[in-house]
Design a protein around this motif. Structure first.
Motif, PDB file in Angstrom:
ATOM      1  N   PRO A 122      -8.761 -10.791  -3.721  1.00  0.00           N
ATOM      2  CA  PRO A 122      -8.621 -10.666  -2.264  1.00  0.00           C
ATOM      3  C   PRO A 122      -7.646  -9.569  -1.841  1.00  0.00           C
ATOM      4  O   PRO A 122      -7.507  -9.285  -0.654  1.00  0.00           O
ATOM      5  CB  PRO A 122      -8.107 -12.052  -1.843  1.00  0.00           C
ATOM      6  N   VAL A 123      -6.971  -8.965  -2.803  1.00  0.00           N
ATOM      7  CA  VAL A 123      -6.028  -7.881  -2.532  1.00  0.00           C
ATOM      8  C   VAL A 123      -6.492  -6.643  -3.294  1.00  0.00           C
ATOM      9  O   VAL A 123      -6.852  -6.730  -4.468  1.00  0.00           O
ATOM     10  CB  VAL A 123      -4.601  -8.272  -2.977  1.00  0.00           C
ATOM     11  N   ASP A 124      -6.507  -5.497  -2.619  1.00  0.00           N
ATOM     12  CA  ASP A 124      -6.933  -4.248  -3.262  1.00  0.00           C
ATOM     13  C   ASP A 124      -5.769  -3.691  -4.081  1.00  0.00           C
ATOM     14  O   ASP A 124      -4.996  -2.854  -3.615  1.00  0.00           O
ATOM     15  CB  ASP A 124      -7.378  -3.239  -2.198  1.00  0.00           C
ATOM     16  N   LEU A 125      -5.669  -4.173  -5.306  1.00  0.00           N
ATOM     17  CA  LEU A 125      -4.527  -3.842  -6.152  1.00  0.00           C
ATOM     18  C   LEU A 125      -4.511  -2.364  -6.544  1.00  0.00           C
ATOM     19  O   LEU A 125      -3.442  -1.761  -6.674  1.00  0.00           O
ATOM     20  CB  LEU A 125      -4.573  -4.716  -7.415  1.00  0.00           C
ATOM     21  N   VAL A 126      -5.678  -1.773  -6.720  1.00  0.00           N
ATOM     22  CA  VAL A 126      -5.738  -0.371  -7.136  1.00  0.00           C
ATOM     23  C   VAL A 126      -5.230   0.544  -6.019  1.00  0.00           C
ATOM     24  O   VAL A 126      -4.462   1.479  -6.265  1.00  0.00           O
ATOM     25  CB  VAL A 126      -7.171   0.020  -7.551  1.00  0.00           C
ATOM     26  N   THR A 127      -5.634   0.261  -4.787  1.00  0.00           N
ATOM     27  CA  THR A 127      -5.140   1.059  -3.660  1.00  0.00           C
ATOM     28  C   THR A 127      -3.636   0.888  -3.493  1.00  0.00           C
ATOM     29  O   THR A 127      -2.911   1.855  -3.217  1.00  0.00           O
ATOM     30  CB  THR A 127      -5.857   0.657  -2.358  1.00  0.00           C
ATOM     31  N   LEU A 128      -3.151  -0.329  -3.669  1.00  0.00           N
ATOM     32  CA  LEU A 128      -1.705  -0.563  -3.599  1.00  0.00           C
ATOM     33  C   LEU A 128      -0.981   0.220  -4.692  1.00  0.00           C
ATOM     34  O   LEU A 128       0.109   0.757  -4.469  1.00  0.00           O
ATOM     35  CB  LEU A 128      -1.406  -2.057  -3.735  1.00  0.00           C
ATOM     36  N   ALA A 129      -1.583   0.292  -5.872  1.00  0.00           N
ATOM     37  CA  ALA A 129      -0.983   1.062  -6.967  1.00  0.00           C
ATOM     38  C   ALA A 129      -0.980   2.553  -6.638  1.00  0.00           C
ATOM     39  O   ALA A 129      -0.008   3.263  -6.916  1.00  0.00           O
ATOM     40  CB  ALA A 129      -1.740   0.802  -8.264  1.00  0.00           C
ATOM     41  N   GLU A 130      -2.066   3.033  -6.047  1.00  0.00           N
ATOM     42  CA  GLU A 130      -2.134   4.440  -5.630  1.00  0.00           C
ATOM     43  C   GLU A 130      -1.035   4.744  -4.613  1.00  0.00           C
ATOM     44  O   GLU A 130      -0.350   5.772  -4.705  1.00  0.00           O
ATOM     45  CB  GLU A 130      -3.504   4.747  -5.019  1.00  0.00           C
ATOM     46  N   ASN A 131      -0.872   3.855  -3.645  1.00  0.00           N
ATOM     47  CA  ASN A 131       0.162   4.050  -2.628  1.00  0.00           C
ATOM     48  C   ASN A 131       1.555   4.024  -3.246  1.00  0.00           C
ATOM     49  O   ASN A 131       2.443   4.794  -2.845  1.00  0.00           O
ATOM     50  CB  ASN A 131       0.050   2.971  -1.550  1.00  0.00           C
ATOM     51  N   ALA A 132       1.744   3.143  -4.225  1.00  0.00           N
ATOM     52  CA  ALA A 132       3.044   3.056  -4.894  1.00  0.00           C
ATOM     53  C   ALA A 132       3.348   4.347  -5.650  1.00  0.00           C
ATOM     54  O   ALA A 132       4.474   4.860  -5.603  1.00  0.00           O
ATOM     55  CB  ALA A 132       3.065   1.864  -5.854  1.00  0.00           C
ATOM     56  N   LEU A 133       2.343   4.888  -6.343  1.00  0.00           N
ATOM     57  CA  LEU A 133       2.545   6.145  -7.067  1.00  0.00           C
ATOM     58  C   LEU A 133       2.895   7.276  -6.115  1.00  0.00           C
ATOM     59  O   LEU A 133       3.778   8.094  -6.397  1.00  0.00           O
ATOM     60  CB  LEU A 133       1.283   6.514  -7.851  1.00  0.00           C
ATOM     61  N   SER A 134       2.195   7.330  -4.996  1.00  0.00           N
ATOM     62  CA  SER A 134       2.464   8.377  -4.012  1.00  0.00           C
ATOM     63  C   SER A 134       3.887   8.261  -3.472  1.00  0.00           C
ATOM     64  O   SER A 134       4.611   9.263  -3.358  1.00  0.00           O
ATOM     65  CB  SER A 134       1.454   8.277  -2.866  1.00  0.00           C
ATOM     66  N   ARG A 135       4.285   7.038  -3.168  1.00  0.00           N
ATOM     67  CA  ARG A 135       5.632   6.810  -2.630  1.00  0.00           C
ATOM     68  C   ARG A 135       6.708   7.141  -3.662  1.00  0.00           C
ATOM     69  O   ARG A 135       7.698   7.827  -3.359  1.00  0.00           O
ATOM     70  CB  ARG A 135       5.751   5.350  -2.190  1.00  0.00           C
TER      71      ARG A 135
END
Length: 354
Positions: A122-135
């Motif tokens: 229910p959570v888009d973990l890959v997108t969250l990981a992408e955002n974390a890498l960018s940050r």
């Protein structure tokens, strides 16, 4: 508790007390010492890969899995293990890590392999990981204002105590001198600590500047490092892997700068069109493949493109390695990515494997 964990854990239960116990275990896991095997184990649990989370007679993976289960059992002895619950709880651990651990984010993204592997959560973990890498990539490259770095002159108060001093007895002055030495020593220690901190800032700033210059020199020089060819002479099919390796070799600060896609594009890697992973792996030379794999142990889970190179190295270029690679990784032989997405995938795999 991470804001997304209640939504994630709703797959298992909506019991608030139970959820709190699970989060207690997650916090305990993320506060313990980090090992790369833990990231590998989490990726296998989260994605439910064919490769088991405890590996095949791989001690580090087995230990990581045992520690994972033990943390939840200690928080709640009544917990019952299950594949779906393990997946959700592993995803919860990943959520907590994403705030500061770039390696976990890398593991999630490389395992997803550009969508070749899908997550049903229910959570888009890959997108969250992408955002974390960018940050993290941006925050770790912020340069400090060096004009504000200064080391103030040490100050200290010292009132000599002569109450025990006998003027005709030099030995009685020892206590006074010992007190003075201690006070000055503390001031000098504080001064050295401040100097070392300032030096560390200067070194890190220089490291950031050097990395930027190296990356710019590479793209402006238009010559690949490992293959020692001009960009124009490299076939389009070789560029994603060759250029990704070059950029990774020049990257010194994890998880890499956010400018990597721009550099790849400037070097001639296309953002449009599709290329099969297997075709890109077959395109590079045997010598280049051997050099890239030297000293590395690719995982079929977190470094599937490297694992493809390994299988191709074992059997030679051609289609002979396709079936075995696909069966082990769970990735379809016909899986495609845009050239620039494949280059980013390979770049991140290299950082993960360091």
């Amino acid at each position: 508790m991470h804001a997304d964990f209640p939504k994630l854990y709703s797959e298992i239960s909506t019991d608030g007390a139970q959820r709190a116990l699970r989060w207690t275990a997650i916090e305990a896991i993320t506060k313990s010492s980090w090992k790369r095997a833990q990231g590998e184990m989490l990726a296998r649990l989260v994605f439910g890969t064919k490769s088991p989370p405890g590996g095949h007679h791989e001690d580090e993976l087995e230990e990581a899995l045992v520690a994972f289960h033990q943390a939840f059992s200690e928080a709640d002895p009544s917990i019952e293990q299950g594949a779906r619950q393990n997946q959700v709880l592993a995803a919860g651990v990943v959520l907590q890590y994403l705030g500061s651990n770039s390696l976990v984010a890398l593991a999630m993204i490389t395992t997803a392999c550009g969508g070749a592997r899908k997550l049903v959560l229910p959570v888009d973990l890959v997108t969250l990981a992408e955002n974390a890498l960018s940050r993290l990539g941006a925050s770790r490259r912020v340069r400090p204002d060096l004009s504000k770095i200064s080391i103030p002159a040490p100050e200290f108060d010292f009132e000599p105590d002569f109450s025990g001093v006998v003027h005709n007895s030099p030995i009685t002055f020892k206590t006074v001198f010992d007190q003075f030495t201690e006070t000055v020593g503390e001031a000098l220690t504080d001064l050295v600590d401040k100097f070392n901190e300032s030096t560390k800032v200067l070194v890190e700033t220089g490291k950031k500047a050097d990395e930027e210059l190296d990356l710019l020199s590479w793209v402006l020089g238009q010559r690949s490092l490992l293959s020692n060819q001009s960009f124009a002479d490299l076939p389009l099919s070789e560029r994603p892997l060759v250029f990704a390796h070059d950029l990774a070799s020049l990257t010194k600060i994890f998880p890499g700068p956010n400018s990597i896609p721009g550099l790849l594009s400037r070097a001639g890697v296309k953002a449009t069109g599709k290329i099969k992973i297997v075709d890109a792996v077959n395109a590079v030379s045997d010598d280049w493949t051997s050099a890239v794999l030297k000293g590395r142990k690719p995982s079929p889970v977190t470094s599937p493109v490297h694992f493809a190179l390994l299988r191709r190295q074992e059997t030679g270029a051609g289609e002979g390695w396709y079936a075995g690679w696909s069966a082990t990784t769970g990735i379809d032989v016909g899986a495609t990515m845009s050239p620039i997405a494949l280059a980013e995938q390979f770049y991140r795999e290299i950082l993960w494997l360091r």
